[in-house]
Design an enzyme around this catalytic site. Structure first.
Site, PDB file in Angstrom:
ATOM      1  N   GLU A  36       0.873  -1.158   0.000  1.00 32.61           N
ATOM      2  CA  GLU A  36       0.000   0.000   0.000  1.00 32.61           C
ATOM      3  C   GLU A  36       0.921   1.223   0.000  1.00 32.61           C
ATOM      4  O   GLU A  36       1.822   1.319   0.836  1.00 32.61           O
ATOM      5  CB  GLU A  36      -0.863   0.002   1.268  1.00 32.61           C
ATOM      6  CG  GLU A  36      -1.928   1.067   1.185  1.00 32.61           C
ATOM      7  CD  GLU A  36      -2.712   1.259   2.474  1.00 32.61           C
ATOM      8  OE1 GLU A  36      -2.700   0.363   3.345  1.00 32.61           O
ATOM      9  OE2 GLU A  36      -3.327   2.332   2.599  1.00 32.61           O
ATOM     10  N   ARG A 262       5.197 -12.669   9.844  1.00 31.27           N
ATOM     11  CA  ARG A 262       5.873 -11.384   9.600  1.00 31.27           C
ATOM     12  C   ARG A 262       7.277 -11.421  10.167  1.00 31.27           C
ATOM     13  O   ARG A 262       7.545 -12.122  11.125  1.00 31.27           O
ATOM     14  CB  ARG A 262       5.182 -10.256  10.373  1.00 31.27           C
ATOM     15  CG  ARG A 262       3.828  -9.903   9.954  1.00 31.27           C
ATOM     16  CD  ARG A 262       3.279  -8.834  10.894  1.00 31.27           C
ATOM     17  NE  ARG A 262       3.632  -7.493  10.443  1.00 31.27           N
ATOM     18  CZ  ARG A 262       2.973  -6.851   9.489  1.00 31.27           C
ATOM     19  NH1 ARG A 262       1.955  -7.409   8.877  1.00 31.27           N
ATOM     20  NH2 ARG A 262       3.330  -5.643   9.131  1.00 31.27           N
ATOM     21  N   LYS A 272       4.502   0.876   9.348  1.00 28.02           N
ATOM     22  CA  LYS A 272       4.610   2.150   8.632  1.00 28.02           C
ATOM     23  C   LYS A 272       3.982   3.295   9.418  1.00 28.02           C
ATOM     24  O   LYS A 272       4.461   4.416   9.376  1.00 28.02           O
ATOM     25  CB  LYS A 272       3.942   2.031   7.264  1.00 28.02           C
ATOM     26  CG  LYS A 272       4.806   1.285   6.264  1.00 28.02           C
ATOM     27  CD  LYS A 272       4.161   1.247   4.902  1.00 28.02           C
ATOM     28  CE  LYS A 272       3.106   0.176   4.848  1.00 28.02           C
ATOM     29  NZ  LYS A 272       2.577  -0.049   3.504  1.00 28.02           N
TER      30      LYS A 272
HETATM   31  P1  ATP Z   1       2.761  -2.098   7.998  1.00 29.24           P
HETATM   32  O1  ATP Z   1       1.996  -2.916   8.974  1.00 29.24           O
HETATM   33  O2  ATP Z   1       4.188  -1.961   8.299  1.00 29.24           O
HETATM   34  O3  ATP Z   1       2.117  -0.795   7.687  1.00 29.24           O
HETATM   35  P2  ATP Z   1       1.567  -3.375   5.861  1.00 29.24           P
HETATM   36  O4  ATP Z   1       1.363  -4.830   5.986  1.00 29.24           O
HETATM   37  O5  ATP Z   1       0.397  -2.511   6.078  1.00 29.24           O
HETATM   38  O6  ATP Z   1       2.788  -2.948   6.719  1.00 29.24           O
HETATM   39  P3  ATP Z   1       1.656  -3.320   3.055  1.00 29.24           P
HETATM   40  O7  ATP Z   1       2.122  -2.236   2.194  1.00 29.24           O
HETATM   41  O8  ATP Z   1       0.212  -3.624   3.091  1.00 29.24           O
HETATM   42  O9  ATP Z   1       2.186  -3.011   4.500  1.00 29.24           O
HETATM   43  O10 ATP Z   1       2.482  -4.642   2.806  1.00 29.24           O
HETATM   44  C1  ATP Z   1       2.835  -5.143   1.557  1.00 29.24           C
HETATM   45  C2  ATP Z   1       3.188  -6.589   1.712  1.00 29.24           C
HETATM   46  O11 ATP Z   1       4.296  -6.726   2.597  1.00 29.24           O
HETATM   47  C3  ATP Z   1       2.057  -7.384   2.306  1.00 29.24           C
HETATM   48  O12 ATP Z   1       1.920  -8.584   1.570  1.00 29.24           O
HETATM   49  C4  ATP Z   1       2.492  -7.651   3.703  1.00 29.24           C
HETATM   50  O13 ATP Z   1       1.975  -8.862   4.158  1.00 29.24           O
HETATM   51  C5  ATP Z   1       4.014  -7.670   3.596  1.00 29.24           C
HETATM   52  N1  ATP Z   1       4.631  -7.275   4.857  1.00 29.24           N
HETATM   53  C6  ATP Z   1       4.411  -6.138   5.551  1.00 29.24           C
HETATM   54  N2  ATP Z   1       5.112  -6.133   6.698  1.00 29.24           N
HETATM   55  C7  ATP Z   1       5.807  -7.288   6.730  1.00 29.24           C
HETATM   56  C8  ATP Z   1       6.715  -7.885   7.656  1.00 29.24           C
HETATM   57  N3  ATP Z   1       7.056  -7.270   8.792  1.00 29.24           N
HETATM   58  N4  ATP Z   1       7.236  -9.093   7.359  1.00 29.24           N
HETATM   59  C9  ATP Z   1       6.911  -9.716   6.218  1.00 29.24           C
HETATM   60  N5  ATP Z   1       6.065  -9.212   5.300  1.00 29.24           N
HETATM   61  C10 ATP Z   1       5.511  -8.029   5.548  1.00 29.24           C
HETATM   62 MG    MG Z   2      -1.386  -2.943   4.943  1.00 31.96          MG
END
Ligand code: ATP
Ligand code: MG
Length: 559
Positions: A36, A262, A272
């Site tokens: 995102e 994760r 983020k």
């Molecule tokens: P955050 O919680 O840090 O805001 P998010 O999951 O909202 O992260 P996205 O941009 O939606 O961030 O994530 C893109 C991809 O990266 C998704 O498939 C998510 O599952 C993966 N991802 C995000 N954080 C992690 C992590 N700590 N370890 C592994 N994969 C991750």
């Molecule tokens: Mg997300």
């Protein structure tokens, strides 16, 4: 740490893929990385990127880059651009397969009309608060909305009017009609569209209703022909909804959602939202501050992309969540820099040395390897003269037993230069050491004696007359504690920020350092690995400390 399963090596996701290929379920594997664009990528994303792109590479498949841009208020093109730059820097390529969920808004809308016509979605007038109250709990069923049984015709009319902008934000939503008694709260008539009169960074003001993530994600996967939709564990409970939506609609295929744990890491935060707080409130100098766990920050700090990929390999892919020791990342960084970084000499805390038997005004150039680990890195010439600088901590007036560095009367090797003996210690009026008077053995050129006499200590040094001023930025963990998120009462993660996580120190370096370009990697001999910062110029060279030389990871017996 979990069992070592690595990309390239088998893991439970690859086992599923192997089976699907063997059974003929799929011929070509298509994965996707779906960020995102609401912030910069962090080291957690690196795991997902290496997993998805790594699978595509190893199975001769394709990995799409798709921006999940359904939340216009939080998203921005700055983030889109940075995410693309980071993925490329990490060494991955999506070719022509760049997508945006917003490209599917028309299709998503049409599918929503299908759900309405089939009686599987309805327009609900409950406010968000009312809806929340009626959702029920983990142990209690929810309550059906009074608007649940509107006719398809009425729903269609209302939904079209929502799209046309007739209603205010928060007054209406479109909800899937599933089961308010479901044990899975995600299945209790989830909202799939909400009214948001917001400008979108790609679709502008075309839309005032936006699809929800759960609705958008599965359909986007299906439209792109994704075979395996790999996501993190928090989506496990959303999988029934993912499958339900696809089962209701005439989509081209039904991808399989697979969840993995994760990545979390000690001494940092990984969301983020929290990283945005650090940036917005000025606790760090932007998303690419070298203390940030962002890919941009780590790049600026000087962590090589290969080290981040290596970390992803080493931690593997598992279902059980774990916290990765920051030292493992530093270990990977050291391993990589040891192979590639150019060795140079710099002095952070100088003490003057005068070689009494070396001619004043003479400068000679001595040969030094650029990297003993890589002979192809060649050699360079370093200046030597009567006036030198050494590190203050390399001299002790009253050496303890086992002290091999400089001391009164002691002889040590000056790296790449000569054997040097300390003759006299000069002090100022208050007793501070100001200079060492030493002598050199002309027969020990290169740092090796002719007569085979052994010397244990080697120190680094600079020729004072040619040394240049450099700025060093000494970074350590941003947080003082391993887990800044488990806070004491009344505290937040911000209370654990370490005010000394950046110490700027003026130092001295070999003249060649003035030619360093941003991102050039160095080992300052006996000190640490450093990388030229983006701020570096010929007039004012600036270096970030990447990682110290001391390897505490192997010492823990973990490598
Ligand atoms: P955050 O919680 O840090 O805001 P998010 O999951 O909202 O992260 P996205 O941009 O939606 O961030 O994530 C893109 C991809 O990266 C998704 O498939 C998510 O599952 C993966 N991802 C995000 N954080 C992690 C992590 N700590 N370890 C592994 N994969 C991750
Ligand atoms: Mg997300």
């Amino acid at each position: 740490m979990n069992e070592k399963e690595s990309t390239g090596v088998s893991n439970f996701i690859r086992n599923i893929i192997d089976k699907d290929l063997a059974s003929g379920k799929h011929v070509k594997i298509i994965t996707r990385f779906p960020p995102e664009p609401n912030g910069y990528l962090h080291i957690g994303h690196t795991k997902s990127i290496c997993l998805n792109f790594g699978i595509a590479r190893d199975y001769n498949g394709i990995c799409h880059l798709r921006f999940d841009d359904t939340n216009p208020e939080a998203e921005d093109v700055e983030y889109v651009d940075s995410i693309m730059e980071d993925i490329r820097w990490l060494g991955w390529d999506w070719g022509t397969k760049l997508f945006f969920a917003s490209d599917y808004y028309d299709k998503l809308y049409d599918y929503a009309e299908i759900l309405i016509k089939d009686g599987k979605a309805f327009v609900c007038d409950l406010s968000p608060e009312e809806m929340n109250k009626m959702r029920g709990t983990l142990t209690q069923a929810g309550t059906e909305s009074p608007w649940r049984n509107r006719s398809a015709q009425e729903n269609l009319d209302l939904f079209r009017r929502m799209k046309a902008g007739e209603f205010d934000e928060g007054t209406k939503t479109l909800r899937a009609k599933i089961d308010m008694a479901s044990g899975n709260i995600n299945m209790r008539d989830p909202v799939i569209y909400r009214i948001k009169k917001a400008h979108h960074h790609r679709t502008g003001d075309k839309w005032c209703i936006y699809p929800m993530y759960d609705y958008t994600h599965c359909i986007s996967d299906a439209l792109e022909g994704i075979t395996h939709s790999i996501c993190t564990l928090e989506f496990e409970d959303h999988r029934p909804l993912y499958d339900w939506i696809l089962d209701q609609l005439p989509v081209p295929c039904h991808p399989q959602q697979i969840e993995f744990a994760r990545l979390n890491m000690t001494y940092t935060v990984m969301s983020k939202r929290l990283l945005l707080t650090l940036v917005k409130d000025g606790h760090v100098n932007g998303w690419d501050d070298p203390r940030m766990p962002t890919v941009a920050g780590m790049r600026r700090r000087g962590f090589p992309a290969a080290a981040l990929r290596e970390l992803s390999e080493r931690i593997g892919v598992a279902k059980a969540s774990s916290i990765v020791d920051f030292e493992l990342l530093q270990f990977c960084v050291r391993e990589e820099l040891n192979k590639t970084a150019k060795r140079v000499m710099a002095v952070l805390d100088p003490l003057e040395v005068e070689i009494e038997n070396y001619p004043d005004g003479k400068i000679e150039y001595l040969e030094a390897d650029n990297n003993p680990e890589d002979p192809s890195a060649g050699k360079r010439l370093i200046p030597f003269g009567r006036h030198l600088l050494i590190e203050r901590y390399d001299f002790s007036e009253e050496p303890v037993k086992g002290w091999f560095r400089l001391a009164p009367g002691a002889e040590v090797r000056f790296k790449h230069a000569y054997y040097i003996t300390c003759k006299e210690v000069l002090k100022d009026a208050s007793g501070n050491i100001t200079k060492l008077i030493c002598s050199y053995d002309p027969a020990s050129k290169g740092g090796w004696s002719q007569d085979g006499r052994k010397i244990k200590g080697t120190v680094h040094w600079l020729c004072k007359d040619t040394a240049i001023n450099i700025e060093t930025r000494l970074y350590s963990h941003l947080f003082k504690v391993e887990d800044p998120m488990s806070c004491e009462e009344g505290k937040t993660f911000l209370d654990y920020l370490d005010p000394d996580s950046l110490v700027t120190k003026q130092a001295w370096g070999e003249p060649s350092l003035s030619e360093a370009k941003a991102s050039d990697a160095f080992q300052f001999l006996r000190l640490a690995y450093f990388t030229a910062d983006y701020d570096t110029t010929t007039d004012k060279p600036v270096f970030n400390r990447v990682v110290t030389l001391k390897d505490s990871w192997t010492k823990k017996g973990k490598a």
